[in-house]
Design a protein around this motif. Structure first.
Motif, PDB file in Angstrom:
ATOM      1  N   LEU A   2       0.398  -0.010   4.592  1.00 13.69           N
ATOM      2  CA  LEU A   2      -0.123   1.304   4.943  1.00 13.69           C
ATOM      3  C   LEU A   2       0.749   2.018   5.995  1.00 13.69           C
ATOM      4  CD1 LEU A   2      -2.355   0.272   3.121  1.00 13.69           C
ATOM      5  CD2 LEU A   2      -4.020   1.210   4.682  1.00 13.69           C
ATOM      6  N   LEU A  48       6.245  -8.601  -6.142  1.00 16.00           N
ATOM      7  CA  LEU A  48       7.717  -8.586  -6.153  1.00 16.00           C
ATOM      8  C   LEU A  48       8.263  -9.591  -7.159  1.00 16.00           C
ATOM      9  CD1 LEU A  48       8.262  -8.171  -2.332  1.00 16.00           C
ATOM     10  CD2 LEU A  48       8.539  -6.450  -4.122  1.00 16.00           C
ATOM     11  N   TYR A  54       5.589   4.982   4.097  1.00 10.38           N
ATOM     12  CA  TYR A  54       4.377   4.924   3.275  1.00 10.38           C
ATOM     13  C   TYR A  54       4.245   6.202   2.437  1.00 10.38           C
ATOM     14  CZ  TYR A  54      -0.739   4.633   2.447  1.00 10.38           C
ATOM     15  OH  TYR A  54      -1.996   4.591   1.906  1.00 10.38           O
ATOM     16  N   GLN A 110     -12.063  -4.874   6.561  1.00 11.04           N
ATOM     17  CA  GLN A 110     -11.249  -4.319   7.647  1.00 11.04           C
ATOM     18  C   GLN A 110     -10.062  -3.530   7.097  1.00 11.04           C
ATOM     19  OE1 GLN A 110     -11.772  -4.444  10.891  1.00 11.04           O
ATOM     20  NE2 GLN A 110     -13.679  -5.583  10.607  1.00 11.04           N
ATOM     21  N   ILE A 133     -10.324   5.828   4.281  1.00  7.38           N
ATOM     22  CA  ILE A 133     -11.540   5.215   3.723  1.00  7.38           C
ATOM     23  C   ILE A 133     -12.265   4.398   4.799  1.00  7.38           C
ATOM     24  CG2 ILE A 133     -12.478   3.729   1.913  1.00  7.38           C
ATOM     25  CD1 ILE A 133     -11.068   6.342   0.909  1.00  7.38           C
ATOM     26  N   TYR A 146      -3.276  -2.066  -6.039  1.00  4.08           N
ATOM     27  CA  TYR A 146      -3.656  -1.790  -4.645  1.00  4.08           C
ATOM     28  C   TYR A 146      -2.648  -2.313  -3.621  1.00  4.08           C
ATOM     29  CZ  TYR A 146      -8.337   0.342  -5.041  1.00  4.08           C
ATOM     30  OH  TYR A 146      -9.381   1.208  -5.241  1.00  4.08           O
ATOM     31  N   SER A 147      -1.746  -3.209  -4.001  1.00  6.80           N
ATOM     32  CA  SER A 147      -0.826  -3.771  -2.994  1.00  6.80           C
ATOM     33  C   SER A 147      -0.037  -2.648  -2.327  1.00  6.80           C
ATOM     34  CB  SER A 147       0.203  -4.696  -3.641  1.00  6.80           C
ATOM     35  OG  SER A 147      -0.404  -5.629  -4.461  1.00  6.80           O
ATOM     36  N   ASP A 202      -3.747 -11.485  -5.028  1.00 10.55           N
ATOM     37  CA  ASP A 202      -3.116 -11.142  -3.743  1.00 10.55           C
ATOM     38  C   ASP A 202      -2.158 -12.270  -3.405  1.00 10.55           C
ATOM     39  OD1 ASP A 202      -2.684 -10.282  -0.907  1.00 10.55           O
ATOM     40  OD2 ASP A 202      -4.400  -8.987  -1.321  1.00 10.55           O
ATOM     41  N   GLN A 224      -8.659  -3.851   2.310  1.00 13.12           N
ATOM     42  CA  GLN A 224      -9.910  -3.150   2.634  1.00 13.12           C
ATOM     43  C   GLN A 224     -10.696  -2.759   1.372  1.00 13.12           C
ATOM     44  OE1 GLN A 224      -9.408   0.637   4.627  1.00 13.12           O
ATOM     45  NE2 GLN A 224     -11.584   0.838   5.102  1.00 13.12           N
ATOM     46  N   LEU A 225      -9.991  -2.445   0.287  1.00 12.36           N
ATOM     47  CA  LEU A 225     -10.679  -1.838  -0.862  1.00 12.36           C
ATOM     48  C   LEU A 225     -10.900  -2.755  -2.062  1.00 12.36           C
ATOM     49  CD1 LEU A 225      -8.897   1.658  -0.924  1.00 12.36           C
ATOM     50  CD2 LEU A 225     -10.850   0.898   0.432  1.00 12.36           C
ATOM     51  N   GLY A 226     -10.049  -3.774  -2.230  1.00 14.11           N
ATOM     52  CA  GLY A 226     -10.023  -4.520  -3.489  1.00 14.11           C
ATOM     53  C   GLY A 226     -11.287  -5.306  -3.796  1.00 14.11           C
ATOM     54  N   THR A 256      -5.828   6.020   9.957  1.00 15.59           N
ATOM     55  CA  THR A 256      -7.250   6.370   9.993  1.00 15.59           C
ATOM     56  C   THR A 256      -8.135   5.178  10.383  1.00 15.59           C
ATOM     57  OG1 THR A 256      -7.459   5.905   7.615  1.00 15.59           O
ATOM     58  CG2 THR A 256      -6.967   8.176   8.224  1.00 15.59           C
ATOM     59  N   PRO A 297      -3.244   4.200  -6.409  1.00 12.52           N
ATOM     60  CA  PRO A 297      -3.759   5.176  -5.460  1.00 12.52           C
ATOM     61  C   PRO A 297      -2.641   5.818  -4.669  1.00 12.52           C
ATOM     62  CG  PRO A 297      -4.072   2.967  -4.588  1.00 12.52           C
ATOM     63  CD  PRO A 297      -3.456   2.814  -5.962  1.00 12.52           C
ATOM     64  N   SER A 298      -2.763   7.116  -4.442  1.00 13.23           N
ATOM     65  CA  SER A 298      -1.912   7.771  -3.459  1.00 13.23           C
ATOM     66  C   SER A 298      -2.802   8.104  -2.260  1.00 13.23           C
ATOM     67  CB  SER A 298      -1.230   8.997  -4.051  1.00 13.23           C
ATOM     68  OG  SER A 298      -0.315   9.531  -3.102  1.00 13.23           O
ATOM     69  N   VAL A 354       7.740  -3.597  -0.887  1.00 14.60           N
ATOM     70  CA  VAL A 354       6.409  -3.736  -1.512  1.00 14.60           C
ATOM     71  C   VAL A 354       6.010  -2.425  -2.190  1.00 14.60           C
ATOM     72  CG1 VAL A 354       3.950  -4.123  -1.045  1.00 14.60           C
ATOM     73  CG2 VAL A 354       5.684  -5.537   0.105  1.00 14.60           C
TER      74      VAL A 354
HETATM   75  N1  LIG Z   1      -7.750   2.195   2.929  1.00 18.78           N
HETATM   76  C1  LIG Z   1      -7.443   3.491   2.983  1.00 18.78           C
HETATM   77  O1  LIG Z   1      -7.905   4.249   3.867  1.00 18.78           O
HETATM   78  C2  LIG Z   1      -6.555   4.064   1.938  1.00 18.78           C
HETATM   79  C3  LIG Z   1      -5.927   3.265   0.998  1.00 18.78           C
HETATM   80  N2  LIG Z   1      -5.102   3.836   0.082  1.00 18.78           N
HETATM   81  C4  LIG Z   1      -4.387   2.988  -0.879  1.00 18.78           C
HETATM   82  O2  LIG Z   1      -5.275   2.090  -1.508  1.00 18.78           O
HETATM   83  C5  LIG Z   1      -4.640   0.844  -1.734  1.00 18.78           C
HETATM   84  C6  LIG Z   1      -5.485  -0.270  -1.144  1.00 18.78           C
HETATM   85  O3  LIG Z   1      -5.634  -0.004   0.230  1.00 18.78           O
HETATM   86  P1  LIG Z   1      -6.215  -1.082   1.235  1.00 18.78           P
HETATM   87  O4  LIG Z   1      -7.087  -2.040   0.550  1.00 18.78           O
HETATM   88  O5  LIG Z   1      -6.762  -0.306   2.380  1.00 18.78           O
HETATM   89  O6  LIG Z   1      -4.864  -1.788   1.736  1.00 18.78           O
HETATM   90  P2  LIG Z   1      -4.737  -3.088   2.651  1.00 18.78           P
HETATM   91  O7  LIG Z   1      -3.551  -2.901   3.516  1.00 18.78           O
HETATM   92  O8  LIG Z   1      -6.026  -3.400   3.296  1.00 18.78           O
HETATM   93  O9  LIG Z   1      -4.433  -4.220   1.557  1.00 18.78           O
HETATM   94  C7  LIG Z   1      -3.220  -4.280   0.874  1.00 18.78           C
HETATM   95  C8  LIG Z   1      -3.080  -5.667   0.271  1.00 18.78           C
HETATM   96  O10 LIG Z   1      -1.794  -5.750  -0.330  1.00 18.78           O
HETATM   97  C9  LIG Z   1      -1.396  -7.094  -0.224  1.00 18.78           C
HETATM   98  N3  LIG Z   1       0.038  -7.255  -0.397  1.00 18.78           N
HETATM   99  C10 LIG Z   1       1.049  -7.036   0.489  1.00 18.78           C
HETATM  100  N4  LIG Z   1       2.221  -7.395  -0.028  1.00 18.78           N
HETATM  101  C11 LIG Z   1       1.971  -7.860  -1.285  1.00 18.78           C
HETATM  102  C12 LIG Z   1       2.792  -8.391  -2.328  1.00 18.78           C
HETATM  103  N5  LIG Z   1       4.099  -8.536  -2.167  1.00 18.78           N
HETATM  104  N6  LIG Z   1       2.188  -8.752  -3.482  1.00 18.78           N
HETATM  105  C13 LIG Z   1       0.856  -8.617  -3.641  1.00 18.78           C
HETATM  106  N7  LIG Z   1       0.031  -8.129  -2.698  1.00 18.78           N
HETATM  107  C14 LIG Z   1       0.593  -7.758  -1.526  1.00 18.78           C
HETATM  108  C15 LIG Z   1      -1.839  -7.512   1.178  1.00 18.78           C
HETATM  109  O11 LIG Z   1      -1.925  -8.919   1.282  1.00 18.78           O
HETATM  110  C16 LIG Z   1      -3.179  -6.799   1.295  1.00 18.78           C
HETATM  111  O12 LIG Z   1      -4.253  -7.646   0.988  1.00 18.78           O
HETATM  112  C17 LIG Z   1      -3.242   0.952  -1.110  1.00 18.78           C
HETATM  113  O13 LIG Z   1      -2.303   1.222  -2.121  1.00 18.78           O
HETATM  114  C18 LIG Z   1      -3.362   2.130  -0.174  1.00 18.78           C
HETATM  115  O14 LIG Z   1      -2.139   2.810  -0.048  1.00 18.78           O
HETATM  116  C19 LIG Z   1      -4.841   5.179   0.036  1.00 18.78           C
HETATM  117  C20 LIG Z   1      -5.432   5.993   0.960  1.00 18.78           C
HETATM  118  C21 LIG Z   1      -6.385   5.527   1.927  1.00 18.78           C
END
Ligand SMILES: NC(=O)C1=CN([C@@H]2O[C@H](COP(=O)(O)OP(=O)(O)OC[C@H]3O[C@@H](n4cnc5c(N)ncnc54)[C@H](O)[C@@H]3O)[C@@H](O)[C@H]2O)C=CC1
Ligand SMILES: CC(=O)[C@H](N)C(=O)O
Length: 372
Positions: A131, A107, A194, A230, A224, A127-128, A87, A65-67, A236, A167-168, A145
């Motif tokens: 959630l 990993l 998580y 997505q 966020i 960011y990996s 990724d 969602q964020l990267g 959330t 990020p936490s 992970v």
């Molecule tokens: N989106 C949110 O509402 C919030 C996000 N965060 C943190 O921000 C960071 C980014 O969040 P999002 O983009 O929403 O997460 P997301 O779940 O949308 O994306 C996480 C990405 O990590 C990748 N991933 C999974 N296993 C992997 C591996 N072995 N090696 C490399 N990549 C791998 C996935 O393919 C995915 O694209 C996370 O650490 C999350 O905990 C923290 C609080 C709120």
């Protein structure tokens, strides 16, 4: 290393710098206590980072969602080729052609190290993650992970003198934490894999900072909300889905109870905060992990605001017990006064601006789709 020299080095390491926190002032390799068992004469290929140079940034887990949004912001600031998205998934065309993308599984320690070395990375945005909700559905994978992957990232960051952002989340708190508001420092006993992994990240990141001088920086994000990406399986997620469903069908089924209050933030504020903490002078940071906040609302309050744009919207509630239990253990309001005081954090979007911005985005997208 002779004992006298070792003693001098150790006492230097524990000296208090201006920020009040003990920081290693000699490279790890001189202490021969590198986090991984690497030979003390190893060449770490670390590139001295000068403030005049742009950082060379690697974003792990960048297709979530964020990267992609963060890469766009950082590329504007530092140049397209200085920001590499990575990724384990295949990037869509618009991402692949917008700047450097590389496969990286966090990993795989050696592969990650090779990417950092070959691309002369100086900042790592980690960011990996799995959630909260998806992590409960697959606990062993979430543990691998979120914890083992983080260990790889930390060691590589320490060995190569990187500035590391992890990020936490509001999910790092639990039912015994004060929930309204939740301060930076309080009891943290989360009840999800998580949350447990994120408390671990905060603590071990700070430990590496004090022990090895790692430039570790961490923000606890609220939920966020984004228009063009997505969410990846969190508690959330409803607050993003409501916009899609309101536009598509005029009907939204919410998986949390109407009065579930959680801290939330528009993506632009979140990404700007991330850049700001990364650029903040080290001596302005009295802590290494900060809460950041923007707004706090319930599904009912969000729906009332959305109805102003889609008056025919029908909202029903079908509670998901796993997500509800998680939400009930999380903060309702987040106290981010330390971030505001130390490095000037200030959010731009409150609930009405957030909702208007989300609809402006979706309306312009549908105009483009109709025109083509
Ligand atoms: N989106 C949110 O509402 C919030 C996000 N965060 C943190 O921000 C960071 C980014 O969040 P999002 O983009 O929403 O997460 P997301 O779940 O949308 O994306 C996480 C990405 O990590 C990748 N991933 C999974 N296993 C992997 C591996 N072995 N090696 C490399 N990549 C791998 C996935 O393919 C995915 O694209 C996370 O650490 C999350 O905990 C923290 C609080 C709120
Ligand atoms: C708040 C988060 O960390 C994430 N969006 C989740 O709901 O798991």
């Amino acid at each position: 290393m002779p004992v006298a020299l070792l003693n001098r080095v150790v006492s230097q390491v524990l000296q208090k710098p201006v920020c009040g926190c003990p920081t290693a002032i000699v490279p790890i390799r001189f202490l021969a206590i590198s986090p991984r068992q690497v030979p003390s004469d190893a060449n770490f290929h670390s590139v001295p980072f000068s403030n005049r140079e742009h950082p060379r940034v690697l974003i792990t887990g960048g297709l979530g969602q964020l990267g992609v949004g963060l890469a766009k912001l950082l590329r504007k600031q530092f140049g397209k080729d200085n920001v590499i998205l990575s990724d384990i998934r295949k990037p869509p065309d618009h991402v692949y052609y917008s700047g450097p993308f590389i496969y990286s599984d966090i990993l795989d320690y050696k592969n990650l190290r090779e990417i950092v070395v070959n691309n002369r990375i100086t900042w790592l945005i980690h960011y990996s993650a799995l959630l909260s909700a998806i992590g409960e559905a697959n606990v062993p994978l979430a543990r691998d992970v979120n914890i083992t992957g983080l260990h790889n990232v930390l060691d590589i960051a320490a060995e190569h003198s990187l500035r590391l952002f992890v990020p936490s989340t509001i999910g790092a708190f639990g039912p015994s934490s004060p929930r309204n508001p939740t301060p930076d420092l309080c009891i943290q006993r989360p009840r999800t894999m998580y949350g447990v992994s994120k408390v671990h990240a905060e603590l071990i990141g700070e430990y590496y900072h004090y022990r090895y001088g790692l430039d570790f920086r961490c923000l606890r994000y609220p939920g966020i909300i984004s228009a063009d990406s997505q969410p990846g399986g969190g508690t959330t997620d409803y607050a993003v889905q409501i916009f899609h469903d309101a536009i598509k069908s005029g009907k939204f089924q919410c998986n949390l109870k109407p009065n579930t209050r959680l801290p939330m933030m528009y993506i632009d504020d979140c990404l700007r905060a991330t850049l700001e903490i990364m650029e903040a002078p080290a001596d302005s940071l009295s802590m290494r992990t900060y809460n950041i906040n923007a707004m706090s609302f319930t599904p009912e309050e969000l729906a009332q605001e959305v109805v102003k744009h889609v008056p025919e919207l029908q909202v029903t509630y079908n509670v998901d017990t796993v997500r509800q239990a998680i939400a009930d253990s999380w903060p309702m309001n987040f106290d981010d006064s330390n971030a505001r005081k130390d490095w000037g954090w200030k959010h731009d979007y409150d609930l009405p601006e957030l909702v208007t911005t989300m609809f402006n985005f979706h309306n312009s997208e549908s105009r483009i789709a109709h025109a083509s």
